[in-house]
Design a protein around this motif. Structure first.
Motif, PDB file in Angstrom:
ATOM      1  N   ASN A 499     -92.284  78.296  22.110  1.00  0.00           N
ATOM      2  CA  ASN A 499     -93.264  77.853  21.296  1.00  0.00           C
ATOM      3  C   ASN A 499     -92.741  76.318  21.099  1.00  0.00           C
ATOM      4  O   ASN A 499     -91.518  76.412  20.738  1.00  0.00           O
ATOM      5  N   PRO A 500     -93.612  75.264  21.174  1.00  0.00           N
ATOM      6  CA  PRO A 500     -93.311  73.911  21.336  1.00  0.00           C
ATOM      7  C   PRO A 500     -93.089  73.387  19.711  1.00  0.00           C
ATOM      8  O   PRO A 500     -92.702  72.232  19.277  1.00  0.00           O
ATOM      9  N   TYR A 501     -93.613  73.826  18.847  1.00  0.00           N
ATOM     10  CA  TYR A 501     -93.027  73.606  17.204  1.00  0.00           C
ATOM     11  C   TYR A 501     -91.160  73.174  17.663  1.00  0.00           C
ATOM     12  O   TYR A 501     -90.397  73.439  17.637  1.00  0.00           O
ATOM     13  N   VAL A 502     -91.103  72.020  16.690  1.00  0.00           N
ATOM     14  CA  VAL A 502     -89.617  71.196  16.574  1.00  0.00           C
ATOM     15  C   VAL A 502     -89.631  71.648  15.053  1.00  0.00           C
ATOM     16  O   VAL A 502     -89.879  70.465  14.451  1.00  0.00           O
ATOM     17  N   ASP A 503     -88.078  71.430  15.185  1.00  0.00           N
ATOM     18  CA  ASP A 503     -87.148  72.293  13.615  1.00  0.00           C
ATOM     19  C   ASP A 503     -87.189  70.675  14.020  1.00  0.00           C
ATOM     20  O   ASP A 503     -85.453  70.256  14.358  1.00  0.00           O
ATOM     21  N   ARG A 504     -86.730  69.885  12.456  1.00  0.00           N
ATOM     22  CA  ARG A 504     -86.363  68.921  12.289  1.00  0.00           C
ATOM     23  C   ARG A 504     -84.968  68.862  11.339  1.00  0.00           C
ATOM     24  O   ARG A 504     -85.420  67.481   9.887  1.00  0.00           O
ATOM     25  N   SER A 505     -84.601  69.994  10.804  1.00  0.00           N
ATOM     26  CA  SER A 505     -84.354  69.924   9.369  1.00  0.00           C
ATOM     27  C   SER A 505     -83.146  68.970   9.375  1.00  0.00           C
ATOM     28  O   SER A 505     -82.573  69.162   8.579  1.00  0.00           O
ATOM     29  N   ASN A 506     -82.990  68.876  10.665  1.00  0.00           N
ATOM     30  CA  ASN A 506     -81.208  68.267  10.635  1.00  0.00           C
ATOM     31  C   ASN A 506     -82.867  66.757  11.169  1.00  0.00           C
ATOM     32  O   ASN A 506     -82.420  67.023  12.844  1.00  0.00           O
ATOM     33  N   PRO A 507     -81.677  66.047  10.676  1.00  0.00           N
ATOM     34  CA  PRO A 507     -82.632  64.588  11.007  1.00  0.00           C
ATOM     35  C   PRO A 507     -81.985  63.911  12.583  1.00  0.00           C
ATOM     36  O   PRO A 507     -82.321  63.243  13.550  1.00  0.00           O
ATOM     37  N   ASN A 508     -80.902  64.476  12.990  1.00  0.00           N
ATOM     38  CA  ASN A 508     -80.193  64.064  14.321  1.00  0.00           C
ATOM     39  C   ASN A 508     -80.084  64.910  15.666  1.00  0.00           C
ATOM     40  O   ASN A 508     -79.743  64.690  16.055  1.00  0.00           O
ATOM     41  N   TYR A 509     -80.823  66.187  14.645  1.00  0.00           N
ATOM     42  CA  TYR A 509     -81.083  67.281  15.693  1.00  0.00           C
ATOM     43  C   TYR A 509     -83.090  67.374  16.214  1.00  0.00           C
ATOM     44  O   TYR A 509     -82.895  67.803  15.077  1.00  0.00           O
ATOM     45  N   THR A 560     -81.915  56.220  19.433  1.00  0.00           N
ATOM     46  CA  THR A 560     -82.495  56.817  19.180  1.00  0.00           C
ATOM     47  C   THR A 560     -81.442  57.970  17.633  1.00  0.00           C
ATOM     48  O   THR A 560     -81.679  58.705  16.269  1.00  0.00           O
ATOM     49  N   GLN A 561     -80.415  58.145  18.719  1.00  0.00           N
ATOM     50  CA  GLN A 561     -79.160  58.631  17.966  1.00  0.00           C
ATOM     51  C   GLN A 561     -79.731  59.789  17.657  1.00  0.00           C
ATOM     52  O   GLN A 561     -79.008  60.999  17.170  1.00  0.00           O
ATOM     53  N   ILE A 562     -80.434  61.059  18.852  1.00  0.00           N
ATOM     54  CA  ILE A 562     -81.049  62.138  18.422  1.00  0.00           C
ATOM     55  C   ILE A 562     -80.900  63.427  19.311  1.00  0.00           C
ATOM     56  O   ILE A 562     -80.675  62.646  20.555  1.00  0.00           O
ATOM     57  N   THR A 563     -79.959  64.429  19.631  1.00  0.00           N
ATOM     58  CA  THR A 563     -79.819  65.366  20.418  1.00  0.00           C
ATOM     59  C   THR A 563     -80.979  65.781  20.144  1.00  0.00           C
ATOM     60  O   THR A 563     -81.744  67.019  19.025  1.00  0.00           O
ATOM     61  N   ARG A 564     -81.459  66.144  21.398  1.00  0.00           N
ATOM     62  CA  ARG A 564     -82.544  66.761  21.348  1.00  0.00           C
ATOM     63  C   ARG A 564     -82.654  68.350  22.156  1.00  0.00           C
ATOM     64  O   ARG A 564     -81.615  68.483  23.367  1.00  0.00           O
ATOM     65  N   ILE A 565     -82.779  69.658  21.638  1.00  0.00           N
ATOM     66  CA  ILE A 565     -82.017  71.033  22.190  1.00  0.00           C
ATOM     67  C   ILE A 565     -83.598  71.373  22.630  1.00  0.00           C
ATOM     68  O   ILE A 565     -83.995  71.913  21.963  1.00  0.00           O
ATOM     69  N   THR A 566     -83.638  72.190  24.084  1.00  0.00           N
ATOM     70  CA  THR A 566     -84.858  72.700  23.863  1.00  0.00           C
ATOM     71  C   THR A 566     -84.201  73.529  25.421  1.00  0.00           C
ATOM     72  O   THR A 566     -83.537  74.550  25.603  1.00  0.00           O
ATOM     73  N   TYR A 567     -85.039  74.199  26.223  1.00  0.00           N
ATOM     74  CA  TYR A 567     -85.199  75.218  27.506  1.00  0.00           C
ATOM     75  C   TYR A 567     -85.815  74.448  28.100  1.00  0.00           C
ATOM     76  O   TYR A 567     -86.775  74.555  28.059  1.00  0.00           O
TER      77      TYR A 567
END
Length: 739
Positions: A499-509, A560-567
Motif C-alpha cells: 500500500n503506497p498510502y503515506v502515514d504522516r501523523s508524525n510530521p518528522n516521519y 527536510t529532517q524527515i525519516t521515511r520508513i518503507t519496504y
C-alpha cells in the motif's frame, strides 16, 4: 496465461494417470462413510500414519509429535482456563510472543494461520487482537506445521499455525462458555464454542468478543543525525480496542459416499486511539523548530469468509476421495487520523486529516483427489486464487480562512493490486513399519498487476515457482522418534506492505508501503527428535537462507529532517536455530516444562547504496510450573525471558523478562470452573525500546506500557454427545499470502 492452462492440464493428466495406476492394482475395498469419518478431520488418510506419532508427556499428552508438525492439546493444560490464546502461545513448541504481543514462529513473523484447517479472511490484518480476545478454554488444540506438505500453499516463510476450535463431535450437543476480565490493562471478554449433531446434520460454532483497553502512558522518541542535530519528542498515548468474532461449520451427509459442508467466519474491530506529543528540533545554538501535535485516530475493520465443499467417495476403493471447494473472502479496513498543532515555532504545516480505505476480495476454486495404493497414499490437486486489493487514500489540509478542510490532490490517490495464483500439486505419503515418508512438489504461477488511478504508472509481475517438500519420520521401539524435513517457502507481499498510502501523523516521519515489492523465497532444512520417557523431550534444529529479502528500511533526509520508513527487496539472510520443549514430572502432583528457541541471524542489505549489517542472537524461553492439588485445584507459575529481536534491516527491540501466576479450581468436575491470576506482579510498567540506525542517523523510540495486570475467568461446559459429525477431509487452505 498459457502457462496457467499448462499447469492445470498437467495436474489433470497426473490425476487421471494415478487413477489408472491404482485400477491396475485391483483395489476393490468397499468404502463406508461410517468408517471414513473416523479419520482425522484435517488429514485425508490418517489410517496410514502409524508410528509417526510420539506422545511426549505422561497421562493425557499435552504435546504430540508428527513428522511434519507438533500438536499442543490446550484442553490438557489447566492454564488454558484462565488465559487467552495469545498468552498460551508462549508454551507451544516453535512459537513465542515478543514484547509488543506479536506472535512469532521460529522467531519469524511470516507464517499463515488457519482455523480448523481452513483460511480465514477474518484474521488478516487483525491477528493479534483476535487471539487476545479468544479464551483458550474454547480451543481444542493448536497444530504447528513446520514442514507443510505440498497440498498446502507455499506461503508463510516459517510455516503454518492451525487452530482447532472443535473436537470430533457426536449425536447430541455440547459447548463451553467463558467470561473473563483483565485490569488495569485489557478488559472484559466473553467467548464460547458449541457443537451439535442430529442424524445427517451437524454444526460447530465459536464466537465472542472483548475489549482491550490501554490506559494513558508515556512515550519518547529521540533522533540524532550526523551533524549532531537532535529531534526530541515526548508525549503520551492511550487506546481502546473492541473486537468481536464468530465462526461456524455446517455439514450434511447426503449418503454414505457424499458429504456437503459449509463454513462462515466473521471478525470485526473498532480502535480508538489518542497521542499527544511535544516535538523539539535542537542544534548546538538552540531550538530550530518546535510544535505540539495531538492525534485522534480511529480504525474500523471487518473480515468475512464463506465457503462450500462437496466430497465424493468411491465404492470401489476405500478412502479414495474427490473434493470440490469454493471460498470467498473479504476484508475491509478504514483508517482516519485527525492531527492538530499548537505552540508552533518555525513550523507551518497546517492541521490535517488523513484517511485510508482498504478493500480486499478473494475467490478461490480448488479440486483435490486422494487415493490409496496399499501403504501409499497419493494426492493431487489444482487451485486458482483470484485476489484484489484496493486502497483509496486522501490527505486534506485545514484552510485557516474558510475553516474547511481541502483535499490535497498531489498526495491523494487510489491504488489497485490484482494478484492471481494458479497452482497444481502432487504428493505421496508412504507408511512402513517404522518409517513415514511424505514427499511432493507444487507448481505456483503468480500474475500481478498494480496501478494508480491518477497516473499511468503500472507494475506487472509474472513468476513461476517450483516448490518441493520432503518430510521423513522414523519411530523406535522405546517410543522416541526422529524426523527430517526440507521445504521451500515463499512470501508474497500483502496489502500492508504494498500500500503506497503515506502515514504522516508524525510530521518528522513518513511510513508507507512499496507497490513494486517482489516475493521472497526461503530454503529450510529441519531435523527433529522426540521422546516420551519420563523426561519428555522435543528438540528441533533448522538452517534456512533467502535472498532478495523484503525488509523494512529507513532513510533520513537531513534537509527536510524527515525519516521515511518503507519496504524494499534489499536484503539477504541466513539463520541457524534450535527449538526445544522439555517436560518432567518432578512429583506426582508437580510438572515442570521448559519451552524455548534460539536463533542466530545473519542479516545484510543496503541503505542509500551503503552496506548495512544487523546480525543478532535471538532467543525466547518460558519455564512453566504446574501443580495439580486435590479437590480440583491447579496452580501455575510461568517465567519467561525474551531477547531483543530485529525490526528490519536497521533496527531491533529490547529484551524483557515475563512472569505469570495463575490458579484454576474445578467447582463441578468437567462442568464449571473458576480461574484467575496475575501477570508480571513485580513490574508495573515495561519500557519498550526500539533502536534504529543508518549511515546518517541513530534513533531510539521508547514507549512505556502497563505490564502488570490481573485477570479472572469463569468456564462452563454443557451438553452430551453420542456420534461424531462428518467433516470434509480436503478443502481449501489458502496459506499463500504473507501476514
Amino acid at each position: 496465461m498459457k502457462l496457467k492452462y499448462a499447469i492445470i492440464q498437467l495436474a489433470m493428466i497426473s490425476t487421471v494417470l494415478l487413477t489408472q495406476t491404482i485400477a491396475t492394482f485391483g483395489q476393490t475395498v468397499v468404502n463406508s462413510r461410517s468408517n471414513a469419518v473416523k479419520a482425522d478431520s484435517l488429514t485425508k488418510n490418517d489410517s496410514i500414519v502409524g508410528l509417526e506419532e510420539v506422545a511426549i508427556t505422561a497421562g493425557r499428552p499435552v504435546i504430540l509429535r508428527k513428522a511434519d508438525r507438533v500438536i499442543y492439546d490446550l484442553k490438557a493444560d489447566p492454564e488454558s482456563k484462565s488465559n487467552n490464546v495469545l498468552t498460551m502461545m508462549r508454551k507451544i513448541p516453535y512459537l513465542s510472543v515478543d514484547g509488543d504481543d506479536n506472535l512469532l514462529m521460529k522467531g519469524n513473523s511470516s507464517f499463515k494461520v488457519l482455523i480448523n484447517g481452513k483460511p480465514s479472511g477474518s484474521l488478516e490484518g487483525n491477528l493479534k487482537a483476535v487471539l487476545k480476545s479468544i479464551p483458550a478454554s474454547t480451543i481444542e488444540r493448536i497444530e504447528v506445521i513446520t514442514t507443510p506438505p505440498s497440498k498446502y500453499d507455499a506461503e508463510g516463510l516459517a510455516g503454518i499455525i492451525n487452530i482447532i476450535t472443535a473436537k470430533k463431535i457426536n449425536d447430541g450437543f455440547n459447548g463451553s462458555v467463558n467470561i473473563n476480565e483483565s485490569f488495569p490493562v485489557g478488559g472484559p471478554g466473553i467467548g464460547g464454542a458449541f457443537t451439535a449433531k442430529s442424524g445427517r446434520f451437524g454444526m460447530s460454532a465459536f464466537g465472542g468478543g472483548g475489549i482491550d483497553h490501554s490506559p494513558k502512558t508515556f512515550n519518547r522518541n529521540k533522533r540524532i543525525d550526523a551533524t549532531g542535530t537532535t529531534l526530541d519528542q515526548q508525549g503520551n498515548q492511550h487506546s481502546n480496542n473492541k473486537t468481536v468474532y464468530f465462526g461456524t461449520e455446517l455439514s450434511y451427509m447426503i449418503d454414505t459416499l457424499n458429504l456437503l459442508t459449509a463454513q462462515v467466519n466473521y471478525n470485526g474491530s473498532l480502535v480508538n486511539g489518542y497521542t499527544a506529543q511535544a516535538s523539539d528540533l535542537i542544534e548546538s545554538e538552540g531550538s530550530l523548530q518546535r510544535y505540539i501535535a495531538e492525534n485522534d485516530n480511529r480504525a474500523t475493520g471487518y473480515g468475512t469468509d464463506a465457503g462450500l465443499n462437496y466430497e465424493m467417495g468411491f465404492k470401489s476403493v476405500k478412502n479414495r476421495l474427490l473434493t470440490f471447494s469454493y471460498l470467498f473472502s473479504t476484508n475491509l479496513n478504514d483508517r482516519r487520523g485527525s492531527v492538530a498543532f499548537g505552540d508552533r515555532m518555525n513550523f507551518t504545516t497546517p492541521d490535517f486529516v488523513q484517511t485510508d480505505r482498504q478493500r480486499f476480495k478473494e475467490h478461490t476454486f480448488q479440486i483435490d483427489f486422494v487415493t490409496p495404493v496399499k501403504k501409499l497414499s497419493i494426492e493431487a490437486g489444482i487451485k486458482g486464487i483470484l485476489r484484489k486489493n484496493d486502497s483509496d487514500f486522501d490527505y486534506s489540509q485545514l484552510n485557516p480562512i474558510s475553516g474547511w478542510y481541502q483535499k490535497d490532490q498531489a498526495i491523494s490517490n487510489s491504488f489497485s493490486n490484482t494478484q492471481n495464483v494458479f497452482s497444481a500439486y502432487n504428493s505421496y505419503r508412504l507408511n512402513l513399519s517404522t518409517w513415514n515418508i511424505n514427499a511432493g512438489i507444487r507448481l505456483e504461477e503468480t500474475i500481478i498487476r498494480a496501478d494508480f488511478s491518477s497516473t499511468t504508472s503500472v507494475a506487472d509481475q509474472n513468476y513461476l515457482n517450483v516448490i518441493p517438500s520432503v518430510a521423513v519420520g522414523k519411530g523406535f521401539k522405546d517410543g522416541s522418534s526422529i524426523n527430517f524435513g526440507f521445504s521451500q517457502r515463499i512470501r508474497r507481499p500483502g496489502i500492508n506492505r504494498l500500500n503506497p498510502y503515506v502515514d504522516r501523523s508524525n510530521p518528522n516521519y513518513e511510513v508507507t508501503g512499496n507497490p513494486e515489492l517482489k516475493p521472497v523465497l526461503l530454503n529450510d532444512i529441519q531435523f527433529g527428535y522426540g521422546s516420551n520417557k519420563k523426561l519428555a523431550v522435543n528438540i528441533g534444529l533448522n538452517y534456512s537462507f533467502m535472498n532478495n529479502l523484503d525488509l523494512q528500511v529507513l532513510s533520513f533526509n537531513p534537509v527536510t529532517q524527515i525519516t521515511r520508513i518503507t519496504y524494499a527487496n534489499t536484503g539477504k539472510s541466513s539463520s541457524i536455530g534450535s527449538n526445544f520443549n522439555l517436560g518432567y514430572p518432578v512429583t506426582s502432583i508437580y510438572n515442570l516444562n521448559i519451552n524455548g528457541n534460539a536463533t542466530y541471524l545473519w542479516l545484510s542489505g543496503e541503505d542509500n547504496g551503503q552496506p548495512v549489517n544487523n546480525d543478532l542472537l535471538m532467543y525466547a524461553v518460558t519455564l512453566s510450573n504446574v501443580v495439580r492439588l486435590s479437590h480440583g485445584w491447579a496452580l501455575n507459575a510461568d517465567l519467561g525471558l525474551n531477547s531483543r529481536n530485529p525490526t528490519g534491516l536497521q533496527g531491533y527491540t529490547n529484551g524483557f523478562f515475563y512472569s505469570a501466576f495463575n490458579f484454576n479450581k474445578n467447582i463441578i468436575k468437567d462442568k464449571f470452573s473458576i480461574g484467575g491470576g496475575v501477570k508480571n506482579p513485580f513490574t508495573k510498567y515495561r519500557n519498550s525500546v526500539n533502536t534504529s540506525f543508518g549511515p546518517q542517523f541513530t534513533q531510539v523510540n521508547e514507549t512505556r506500557n502497563y505490564f502488570r495486570s490481573f485477570n479472572i475467568s469463569l468456564n462452563y461446559n454443557f451438553g452430551g454427545l453420542k456420534d461424531r459429525i462428518s467433516k470434509i477431509r480436503g478443502g481449501i487452505e489458502n496459506n499463500d499470502l504473507a501476514r
